[in-house]
Design a protein around this motif. Sequence first.
Motif, PDB file in Angstrom:
ATOM      1  N   MET A   1       8.422  32.359   1.259  1.00  0.00           N
ATOM      2  CA  MET A   1       7.872  33.712   1.017  1.00  0.00           C
ATOM      3  C   MET A   1       7.316  33.783  -0.406  1.00  0.00           C
ATOM      4  SD  MET A   1       9.834  37.307   1.601  1.00  0.00           S
ATOM      5  CE  MET A   1      10.491  36.871   3.189  1.00  0.00           C
ATOM      6  N   LEU A   2       6.252  34.524  -0.579  1.00  0.00           N
ATOM      7  CA  LEU A   2       5.531  34.655  -1.840  1.00  0.00           C
ATOM      8  C   LEU A   2       6.447  34.926  -3.041  1.00  0.00           C
ATOM      9  CD1 LEU A   2       2.599  35.002  -2.936  1.00  0.00           C
ATOM     10  CD2 LEU A   2       2.817  37.426  -2.399  1.00  0.00           C
ATOM     11  N   PHE A   3       7.447  35.780  -2.798  1.00  0.00           N
ATOM     12  CA  PHE A   3       8.274  36.217  -3.933  1.00  0.00           C
ATOM     13  C   PHE A   3       9.715  35.752  -3.802  1.00  0.00           C
ATOM     14  CE2 PHE A   3       9.664  39.574  -1.114  1.00  0.00           C
ATOM     15  CZ  PHE A   3       8.540  39.777  -0.330  1.00  0.00           C
ATOM     16  N   SER A   4       9.887  34.665  -3.063  1.00  0.00           N
ATOM     17  CA  SER A   4      11.240  34.166  -2.873  1.00  0.00           C
ATOM     18  C   SER A   4      11.758  33.561  -4.181  1.00  0.00           C
ATOM     19  CB  SER A   4      11.218  33.101  -1.786  1.00  0.00           C
ATOM     20  OG  SER A   4      12.527  32.792  -1.423  1.00  0.00           O
ATOM     21  N   SER A   5      13.013  33.792  -4.480  1.00  0.00           N
ATOM     22  CA  SER A   5      13.656  33.215  -5.667  1.00  0.00           C
ATOM     23  C   SER A   5      15.149  33.403  -5.462  1.00  0.00           C
ATOM     24  CB  SER A   5      13.215  33.953  -6.932  1.00  0.00           C
ATOM     25  OG  SER A   5      13.906  35.176  -7.032  1.00  0.00           O
ATOM     26  N   PRO A   6      15.984  32.697  -6.223  1.00  0.00           N
ATOM     27  CA  PRO A   6      17.439  32.848  -6.012  1.00  0.00           C
ATOM     28  C   PRO A   6      17.886  34.307  -6.152  1.00  0.00           C
ATOM     29  CG  PRO A   6      16.973  31.007  -7.492  1.00  0.00           C
ATOM     30  CD  PRO A   6      15.662  31.666  -7.228  1.00  0.00           C
ATOM     31  N   ILE A   7      17.303  35.043  -7.084  1.00  0.00           N
ATOM     32  CA  ILE A   7      17.755  36.439  -7.282  1.00  0.00           C
ATOM     33  C   ILE A   7      17.293  37.321  -6.119  1.00  0.00           C
ATOM     34  CG2 ILE A   7      17.645  38.456  -8.803  1.00  0.00           C
ATOM     35  CD1 ILE A   7      17.420  36.500 -11.136  1.00  0.00           C
ATOM     36  N   PHE A   8      16.079  37.067  -5.630  1.00  0.00           N
ATOM     37  CA  PHE A   8      15.613  37.861  -4.490  1.00  0.00           C
ATOM     38  C   PHE A   8      16.475  37.551  -3.261  1.00  0.00           C
ATOM     39  CE2 PHE A   8      12.894  38.859  -0.839  1.00  0.00           C
ATOM     40  CZ  PHE A   8      12.697  40.204  -1.107  1.00  0.00           C
ATOM     41  N   ARG A   9      16.799  36.262  -3.094  1.00  0.00           N
ATOM     42  CA  ARG A   9      17.663  35.897  -1.950  1.00  0.00           C
ATOM     43  C   ARG A   9      19.020  36.585  -2.077  1.00  0.00           C
ATOM     44  NH1 ARG A   9      14.912  31.029  -2.275  1.00  0.00           N
ATOM     45  NH2 ARG A   9      16.421  30.071  -3.677  1.00  0.00           N
ATOM     46  N   MET A  10      19.517  36.704  -3.310  1.00  0.00           N
ATOM     47  CA  MET A  10      20.810  37.356  -3.530  1.00  0.00           C
ATOM     48  C   MET A  10      20.730  38.837  -3.128  1.00  0.00           C
ATOM     49  SD  MET A  10      22.723  37.652  -7.210  1.00  0.00           S
ATOM     50  CE  MET A  10      23.477  39.197  -7.718  1.00  0.00           C
ATOM     51  N   ALA A  11      19.654  39.513  -3.514  1.00  0.00           N
ATOM     52  CA  ALA A  11      19.500  40.932  -3.156  1.00  0.00           C
ATOM     53  C   ALA A  11      19.392  41.073  -1.632  1.00  0.00           C
ATOM     54  CB  ALA A  11      18.267  41.519  -3.847  1.00  0.00           C
ATOM     55  N   CYS A  12      18.685  40.125  -0.972  1.00  0.00           N
ATOM     56  CA  CYS A  12      18.539  40.174   0.494  1.00  0.00           C
ATOM     57  C   CYS A  12      19.892  39.930   1.170  1.00  0.00           C
ATOM     58  CB  CYS A  12      17.535  39.122   0.969  1.00  0.00           C
ATOM     59  SG  CYS A  12      15.850  39.541   0.538  1.00  0.00           S
ATOM     60  N   GLN A  13      20.646  38.975   0.623  1.00  0.00           N
ATOM     61  CA  GLN A  13      21.968  38.658   1.177  1.00  0.00           C
ATOM     62  C   GLN A  13      22.861  39.905   1.135  1.00  0.00           C
ATOM     63  OE1 GLN A  13      23.045  35.042  -0.896  1.00  0.00           O
ATOM     64  NE2 GLN A  13      25.026  34.996   0.137  1.00  0.00           N
ATOM     65  N   GLN A  14      22.828  40.610   0.003  1.00  0.00           N
ATOM     66  CA  GLN A  14      23.623  41.848  -0.119  1.00  0.00           C
ATOM     67  C   GLN A  14      23.154  42.872   0.910  1.00  0.00           C
ATOM     68  OE1 GLN A  14      23.007  43.188  -4.144  1.00  0.00           O
ATOM     69  NE2 GLN A  14      24.697  41.980  -4.960  1.00  0.00           N
ATOM     70  N   PHE A  15      21.825  43.026   1.033  1.00  0.00           N
ATOM     71  CA  PHE A  15      21.300  44.007   1.992  1.00  0.00           C
ATOM     72  C   PHE A  15      21.741  43.652   3.407  1.00  0.00           C
ATOM     73  CE2 PHE A  15      18.350  45.273   5.251  1.00  0.00           C
ATOM     74  CZ  PHE A  15      18.171  46.629   4.999  1.00  0.00           C
ATOM     75  N   ASP A  16      21.593  42.366   3.780  1.00  0.00           N
ATOM     76  CA  ASP A  16      21.909  41.949   5.150  1.00  0.00           C
ATOM     77  C   ASP A  16      23.375  42.225   5.485  1.00  0.00           C
ATOM     78  OD1 ASP A  16      19.306  41.126   5.390  1.00  0.00           O
ATOM     79  OD2 ASP A  16      19.730  39.002   5.017  1.00  0.00           O
ATOM     80  N   ALA A  17      24.261  41.957   4.516  1.00  0.00           N
ATOM     81  CA  ALA A  17      25.694  42.190   4.767  1.00  0.00           C
ATOM     82  C   ALA A  17      25.949  43.686   4.981  1.00  0.00           C
ATOM     83  CB  ALA A  17      26.513  41.662   3.595  1.00  0.00           C
ATOM     84  N   VAL A  18      25.311  44.513   4.168  1.00  0.00           N
ATOM     85  CA  VAL A  18      25.529  45.959   4.297  1.00  0.00           C
ATOM     86  C   VAL A  18      24.868  46.477   5.590  1.00  0.00           C
ATOM     87  CG1 VAL A  18      25.072  48.215   3.239  1.00  0.00           C
ATOM     88  CG2 VAL A  18      25.813  46.301   1.827  1.00  0.00           C
ATOM     89  N   ALA A  19      23.716  45.905   5.947  1.00  0.00           N
ATOM     90  CA  ALA A  19      23.051  46.313   7.188  1.00  0.00           C
ATOM     91  C   ALA A  19      23.952  46.012   8.390  1.00  0.00           C
ATOM     92  CB  ALA A  19      21.703  45.603   7.319  1.00  0.00           C
ATOM     93  N   ASP A  20      24.641  44.858   8.345  1.00  0.00           N
ATOM     94  CA  ASP A  20      25.597  44.538   9.420  1.00  0.00           C
ATOM     95  C   ASP A  20      26.724  45.559   9.436  1.00  0.00           C
ATOM     96  OD1 ASP A  20      24.181  42.308  10.142  1.00  0.00           O
ATOM     97  OD2 ASP A  20      25.462  40.880   9.061  1.00  0.00           O
ATOM     98  N   HIS A  21      27.254  45.853   8.241  1.00  0.00           N
ATOM     99  CA  HIS A  21      28.358  46.815   8.137  1.00  0.00           C
ATOM    100  C   HIS A  21      27.932  48.189   8.687  1.00  0.00           C
ATOM    101  CE1 HIS A  21      31.349  49.457   6.342  1.00  0.00           C
ATOM    102  NE2 HIS A  21      30.384  50.066   5.682  1.00  0.00           N
ATOM    103  N   LEU A  22      26.706  48.600   8.359  1.00  0.00           N
ATOM    104  CA  LEU A  22      26.231  49.924   8.801  1.00  0.00           C
ATOM    105  C   LEU A  22      25.672  49.900  10.231  1.00  0.00           C
ATOM    106  CD1 LEU A  22      24.294  51.097   5.584  1.00  0.00           C
ATOM    107  CD2 LEU A  22      26.425  52.066   6.451  1.00  0.00           C
ATOM    108  N   GLU A  23      25.568  48.698  10.791  1.00  0.00           N
ATOM    109  CA  GLU A  23      24.978  48.496  12.115  1.00  0.00           C
ATOM    110  C   GLU A  23      23.571  49.099  12.203  1.00  0.00           C
ATOM    111  OE1 GLU A  23      27.889  49.872  14.921  1.00  0.00           O
ATOM    112  OE2 GLU A  23      29.310  48.291  14.387  1.00  0.00           O
ATOM    113  N   ILE A  24      22.771  48.794  11.189  1.00  0.00           N
ATOM    114  CA  ILE A  24      21.376  49.260  11.190  1.00  0.00           C
ATOM    115  C   ILE A  24      20.620  48.462  12.254  1.00  0.00           C
ATOM    116  CG2 ILE A  24      19.238  49.393   9.828  1.00  0.00           C
ATOM    117  CD1 ILE A  24      21.014  49.530   7.303  1.00  0.00           C
TER     118      ILE A  24
END
Length: 416
Positions: A1-24
């Motif tokens: 992805m154009l803007f992929s980087s370790p920090i962006f992946r970290m922010a996505c990882q956090q979002f994905d975990a919370v999205a699972d928790h919230l069942e989005i």
Amino acid sequence: MLFSSPIFRMACQQFDAVADHLEIPNAERERTKLPKRLITVAVPVKMDSGMVRVYWGHRVQHHLTLGPTKGGLRYDPNVDLGEVAALAMWMSWKCALAGLPYGGAKGGIACNPRELSARELEAITRRYTSEMIPFIGPQIDVMAPDMGTNEQTMAWMMDVYSMHIGAATPSIVTGKPVGIGGSLGRKEATGRGVAYLVNRAIDILKMPAGSRVILQGFGNVGSHAAYTLAKSGARVVGISDFAGGVYNPRGIDLEAVQRHLSGHRTLEDFTGGEHLGNAELLLQECEVLIPAATERVITAENAGKIRCRVLAEAANGPTTPEADVILRQRPEIFVIPDILCNAGGVIVSYFEWVQDLQNFFWNETEIFDKLYRVLEQSFTQVLREAREKKIDHRTAALAIGIQKVVEAKRIRGIFP
Ligand code: NAD
């Protein structure tokens, strides 16, 4: 992805975990997570030597669902589009958690401000602002200071935008000097907000007075957090900047630090304590540990070894998801997650923007009363959510923020 980087992946990882928790639902995840606009511009600058150098400037506007986007501008040699995208995402959840009518944004120029003269910094700032004019505005995207930038940076930006519009437009940036429409208290707001929340944690944990505090980073946020905590009875035993740390178990004389920094650029030659590396400083025993510099400093390597009761995340993204797994197994550590801990800055930025739009200014007491009220509400909400759902503070804070953005997008629907 154009803007992929370790920090962006970290922010996505956090979002994905919370999205699972919230069942989005899956259909809503991508459009909530991914940034709306990513802008990269070349910033050519005539250097003092006569040479011309081209710097890369970025701005990411994460979502536009609730109002203009809002976020800092960072000058740092390591800035890239991925880091800026991650910071923009975190700004979205932070603004939503505090109930501010903004989407998140962040900007950055890959440069080393410590190696540039004032004239070169001004030239970089003015050219970057003029390149950004098609994409910013008081109702579109409003910048503020972050690492490596300050009130003067904001004043130059406001000047460029105002010259373009043909009228003084203070509401184009926040964190500018009070003399041109800045808000009282904005400079100190992030650090004082951190101190307010640390003291709330100390109350809740019924810790005795005189907590030992260690801060990584002694810039705008770290220094104001340190001064405020020292005033309320804490003992600051460790501080650091990019060049390294100073540790003194008897307490560091902050007035001496201030005097030292007025004549020196770093803490390197400061004589009021033992000199330690940044990584080593984080491992010293204290009651309150405050990373106030940069991302990813609490990692899988040191999360099991830090010795504090309160981890107050003044910086954005200081703790990696791998470190979070370890911290969850250390319930003796009370984490104040970044999007709550450093929200004082954007909250008073919001007050500054409102004052500029109304041309009606508040006094300092009004500003801090309002700030502490918003912080208290967010803090209470996060603690309640964590208790009720049996989740850690970070997941609770992110869940509240993300849920609000998801709901707003759901209500507005997809255009066309
Ligand atoms: P600043 O530029 O004023 O200060 C940064 C400090 O960190 C300096 O002392 C610098 O020497 C030190 N530093 C830089 N890189 C370092 C490294 N690798 N290791 C150790 N120290 C390092 O910046 P600031 O405005 O105080 O911002 C600090 C953090 O707080 C950033 O993560 C920023 O995103 C976050 N933040 C700032 C604000 C604000 O209002 N300024 C608001 C919210 C969050």
